[in-house]
Motif scaffolding. Structure first.
Motif, short mmCIF file in Angstrom:
data_model
loop_
_atom_site.label_atom_id
_atom_site.label_comp_id
_atom_site.label_asym_id
_atom_site.label_seq_id
_atom_site.Cartn_x
_atom_site.Cartn_y
_atom_site.Cartn_z
N PHE A 241 29.57 45.23 49.07
CA PHE A 241 29.63 44.56 47.82
C PHE A 241 29.23 43.06 47.72
CE2 PHE A 241 33.55 46.64 49.20
CZ PHE A 241 33.39 47.75 48.30
N LYS B 232 53.51 39.57 46.99
CA LYS B 232 54.74 38.88 46.31
C LYS B 232 54.57 37.31 46.44
CE LYS B 232 56.81 42.74 44.65
NZ LYS B 232 55.79 43.57 44.70
N VAL B 233 54.05 36.86 47.62
CA VAL B 233 54.02 35.96 48.25
C VAL B 233 52.40 35.55 48.49
CG1 VAL B 233 54.79 33.82 49.60
CG2 VAL B 233 56.25 35.75 49.17
N ALA B 234 51.69 34.63 48.10
CA ALA B 234 50.47 34.52 48.11
C ALA B 234 50.21 34.29 49.86
CB ALA B 234 49.64 33.35 47.42
N LEU C 54 46.91 58.02 43.94
CA LEU C 54 46.19 57.49 42.60
C LEU C 54 45.95 55.89 42.11
CD1 LEU C 54 48.91 59.58 40.20
CD2 LEU C 54 46.45 60.03 40.82
N SER C 55 45.65 55.47 43.79
CA SER C 55 45.25 53.92 43.49
C SER C 55 43.99 53.80 42.67
CB SER C 55 45.20 53.32 44.90
OG SER C 55 44.44 52.23 45.15
N PRO C 56 43.79 52.77 41.87
CA PRO C 56 42.53 52.55 41.21
C PRO C 56 41.55 51.96 42.06
CG PRO C 56 44.21 50.79 40.83
CD PRO C 56 44.79 51.66 41.53
N HIS D 292 25.76 42.11 47.35
CA HIS D 292 24.43 42.24 46.72
C HIS D 292 23.40 41.54 47.65
CE1 HIS D 292 26.13 43.80 42.74
NE2 HIS D 292 27.24 43.38 43.39
N HIS E 86 40.85 53.32 44.88
CA HIS E 86 40.13 54.18 45.76
C HIS E 86 38.87 54.62 45.50
CE1 HIS E 86 39.75 58.09 47.76
NE2 HIS E 86 39.15 58.85 46.66
N HIS E 87 37.87 54.76 46.42
CA HIS E 87 36.54 55.10 46.42
C HIS E 87 36.08 56.34 47.25
CE1 HIS E 87 35.52 51.80 43.52
NE2 HIS E 87 36.10 51.27 44.52
#
Lengths: 442, 409
Positions: free
Chosen positions: A204, A244-246, A67-69, A206, A71-72
């Motif tokens: 992505f 959690k840590v950049a 259910l990850s947003p 363009h 996902h494609h």
């Protein structure tokens, strides 16, 4: 006979200099524009690993959790740490390498130069043999260095020139971020076009893909070593969960690592495909990933095509230049027609004195050919100018814009082809002139 | 003017007439599309950012080692930079419009949503509204007590402690209109990712994201988070446009003096950033313009060439017509009408072709549809060029004396 035709053609060209100049100019400009853009196209769309590209594959699985947003239909362009390391350490391919790029601070302690920022590529040992990377001094690190996280590095020819004046720097110590690494190899000047091993995210972008043609990174250190020394500086390709840590992506919900494999035969490719599918299915069963049937194994050229590496501006310029050539061609056909028909009287006399239609046709064609050769020569000069202009552009591939032998030959071929094409119809018309009618009007 | 004689003449020159028509049609199609592409590029380059672009300079640095007291050192840096004469305001930001880095986040209006509603740029840094010269059109700017330090925010994220996270946000009008069309966004809740709530306290007139404009050029949100230089912050200074060079020079000297143990990654003015960001577009617009001019010139020369030929070829019939009573004006308008006819056919074909090319571009380059206004403008331009090109040869034809008719018949 040839000499006579040539003489006739030159006489006629000299007769109306303005018209001749106009035709030569039209062909020259059309060819100059077309060849400049075609040369750039040829350079940018070439095979970066000729002879080997068919056995190099880019492996992808969809590491998104259930259910990850993000996902494609297509799996993400890169892998998460867990999947990447699992797939790599299974050693199911002939050769395999992970790749990840990160910015790094570089300082050489025994040289009087201020520290600078550079790019670090973190592959594994097979990278250098897989991709035919040429070495000037030393060589790649070993597979043991990968597993033992050895503090070793390979540097680019550019960096070696900058820091050590091009001398053999194997064995010297470089400071990357806060860690010392020993140089084991120095590359020869190496400019893969595009920088194929790190092409991601084309769909992505363009069409703004000029950066795929950037120079290779400055420093190469083993993958696992890099994770230690440059921790905090890695960038994610995409995340379904903020790290959690950049910059510390090990264990984070992010994709950020590429996996290349070399597979020597069709059977191996098929079995590697199964391996990927099995791994994804097993991970899905374990609940870690959500989409098991979303794996890909594209070969190098397919992967480049999928990412549409040739910038859309370059493709647009090529279409533009070719249609410009077409218009110039129309123009030249018209002008040649005018020229030949205007000499109807002269042609009529020649016909009356015994010249055959074929001879008239050949004479006219010679004239058209002469214009083509002149136009081609000028067009070739314009192409060189055009490439010079491309080199002055602020794009990553600017320094690549040079004419090679293939393009040099094609320029002349195109010029002669264009002028013969332009000359055939008018010459045909001219050879059909009825001598009697023309003589009457003289 | 009777066009029947013209048509019957053209019928005897089918091939040349067709060539001319083809050339005009191709030129028309390509010029229409090229001008349209130029317009697209110019429009892109013309985008507004909502910030005081001519008044900003920036310095981006990196430490060689990692300092332990990053936040305190950054505060000292900012205090020192404020002392420079001419500096109106100083801030440390995570990103700047037209810069090369970009920090983005997915926004949702409901926690239960599966997908993000929009992707917006996430700006943070103290004092941003004042330094960037942003315009708050509703609500208020952040209060000093709302700011949190970035390292504490990260620590809070690690522990899942929502209290350490910022609770308020400034959004642009574009974001507000997209998320809550027709409603006041003030006091509304927006969720970052799966569940970090933010309350909208103010609305900005405009603020462009740093790059990736295709995701929505004006989708930007500011969070009250303080960021230190060691965490990748950029120093942004605002001053009068004429002071920029001086301020930049002094700022670099001052930063170097405060801590020599760091490297300048990037520096300059916001104007330079914009200039560099659009240089490819500018180059491409230049190429397209050059091609348009070259095409029109080539086509005009082609028309001159063919018209001259026709005039020379019909020298005697012109003489005959003149002898039979045609005026110079008649002859002139004969050639002009002929050209007008050919150009019109060319333009008609060219329009169809232009539309076809446009469809191709829509499919391959994600371009919008060619606006209808380009068709009449293209037509008028080509008519004008055709008439101008034919004028010379037509005048020469009109000058043919009637006596030519008596020669060598």
């Amino acid at each position: 006979m040839m000499g006579y035709y040539m003489d006739l053609a030159l006489r006629s060209l000299r007769h109306n200099k303005v018209l001749t100049a106009l035709m030569v100019l039209a062909i020259a400009v059309g060819i100059g524009a077309s060849m400049t853009t075609l040369t750039v196209m040829h350079l940018l769309s070439g095979n970066p690993l000729p002879g080997k590209s068919d056995s190099i594959f880019y492996a992808q699985i969809d590491a998104n959790p259930p259910l990850s947003p993000s996902h494609h239909n297509e799996p993400p362009d890169m892998l998460d740490y867990q999947s990447a390391v699992d797939l790599w350490s299974a050693h199911k391919a002939d050769r395999q390498t992970l790749v990840v790029e990160s910015p790094v601070k570089i300082a050489a302690q025994d040289v009087q130069q201020p520290p600078s920022m550079g790019m670090l590529l973190s592959p594994t040992a097979d990278f250098f043999t897989m991709f035919n990377v040429p070495f000037q001094y030393g060589g790649p690190w070993s597979a043991d260095d990968d597993t033992h996280r050895s503090r070793v590095a390979v540097i680019s020819a550019d960096l070696n020139d900058k820091l050590y004046g091009g001398a053999n720097s194997v064995g010297r110590v470089l400071r990357l971020h806060d860690a010392d690494v020993r140089i084991v190899g120095v590359l020869k000047p190496w400019r893969p076009t595009p920088q194929f091993y790190y092409v991601v995210g084309g769909r992505f972008s363009h069409g703004q893909t000029a950066d795929y043609y950037a120079k290779p990174q400055d420093v190469f250190t083993p993958f696992f070593t890099s994770l230690q020394i440059n921790d905090g500086n890695f960038e994610q390709f995409n995340c379904w969960e903020a790290p959690k840590v950049a910059g510390h992506l090990v264990g984070a919900g992010c994709v950020w690592i590429g996996l290349w494999v070399e597979l020597g035969s069709a059977a191996k490719v098929a079995s590697y495909r199964n391996f990927l599918a099995d791994y994804a299915a097993q991970q899905k069963a374990a609940g870690r990933i959500g989409y098991a049937d979303n794996t890909r194994l594209r070969n190098l050229m397919d992967w480049l095509a999928f990412n549409q590496v040739v910038p859309s501006d370059v493709r647009l310029q090529t279409w533009l230049a070719l249609s410009f050539l077409l218009i110039c061609l129309c123009n030249t056909v018209g002008l040649l027609l005018v020229k030949f028909l205007r000499r109807g009287g002269e042609i009529g006399i020649r016909r009356a004195l015994g010249a055959s239609r074929k001879q008239i046709f050949m004479q006219c064609l010679f004239e058209a050919g002469a214009i083509g050769v002149l136009g081609g020569t000028c067009g070739w000069l314009l192409t060189l100018l055009g490439l010079q202009w491309v080199r002055a552009q602020p794009v990553a591939y600017a320094d690549l814009a040079h004419m090679d032998l293939v393009m040099f030959g094609s320029t002349f071929l195109l010029a002669v082809l264009v002028s013969l094409l332009a000359g055939t119809l008018p010459a045909l018309h001219a050879s059909r002139i009825a001598p009697a009618l023309q003589l009457k009007t003289l | 003017m009777d066009i029947r004689p013209i048509l019957s003449t053209l019928r005897r020159h089918k091939f040349t007439a067709c060539l001319l028509i083809a050339e005009i049609a191709l030129t028309c199609a390509i010029v229409c599309n090229a001008v349209f592409l130029i317009g697209q590029r110019l429009e892109r380059m013309d985008m507004t950012t909502g910030i005081a672009e001519h008044e900003l300079v920036y310095v981006h640095m990196a430490y060689i080692g990692m300092p332990s007291d990053g936040m305190a050192r950054s505060a000292a840096d900012v205090a020192a930079l404020r002392q420079i004469t001419g500096v109106k305001s100083v801030t440390m930001m995570n990103q700047i419009p037209f810069g090369d880095s970009s920090s983005n986040m997915g926004l949702r209006i409901d926690q239960t949503q599966q997908k993000d509603t929009i992707n917006s740029a996430q700006y943070f840094g103290e004092n941003m509204v004042q330094t960037y010269g942003l315009q708050v059109v509703a609500g208020r700017d952040f209060q000093p007590e709302e700011y949190q330090d970035l390292d504490k925010v990260f620590a809070g994220l690690r522990k899942g402690d929502l209290n350490a996270l910022p609770k308020s946000a400034l959004v642009t009008q574009a974001v507000a209109n997209r998320l809550w069309p027709g409603q006041s966004p003030l006091g509304k809740q927006v969720y970052v990712g799966q569940g970090i709530p933010l309350t909208v306290v103010g609305v900005l007139k405009q603020l462009a994201r740093p790059n990736q404009f295709e995701k929505g050029a004006q989708y930007s949100v500011i969070n009250p988070i303080r960021i230190a230089m060691s965490q990748g912050a950029i120093y942004v200074l605002r001053c009068a446009p004429q002071d920029r060079d001086q301020v930049l020079k002094e700022a670099l000297a001052k930063l170097k003096a405060l801590d020599p143990n760091r490297i300048v990654l990037n520096k300059g003015t916001e104007d330079q950033l914009r200039h560099n960001y659009f240089r490819n577009d500018r180059a491409m617009a230049g190429i397209l313009l050059g091609v348009c001019i070259a095409l029109l010139v080539v086509t005009a020369l082609g028309i001159v060439g063919l018209a001259s030929f026709w005039v020379a070829q019909r020298n005697r019939s012109i003489g005959v017509r003149r002898a039979l009573g045609a005026t110079r004006r008649n002859i002139l308008s004969y050639f002009q009408t002929e050209n007008f006819l050919l150009t019109t056919i060319g333009i008609a074909l060219g329009m169809v072709l232009a539309y076809g090319i446009n469809l191709f571009l829509i499919m391959h380059y994600e371009l919008p549809r060619l606006p209808a206004i380009y068709f009449p403008i293209g037509a008028v331009t080509l008519w004008a060029i055709g008439q101008a090109a034919v004028l010379g040869p037509a005048l020469r034809a009109a000058a043919v004396p009637p006596v030519v008719a008596t020669r060598s018949v």
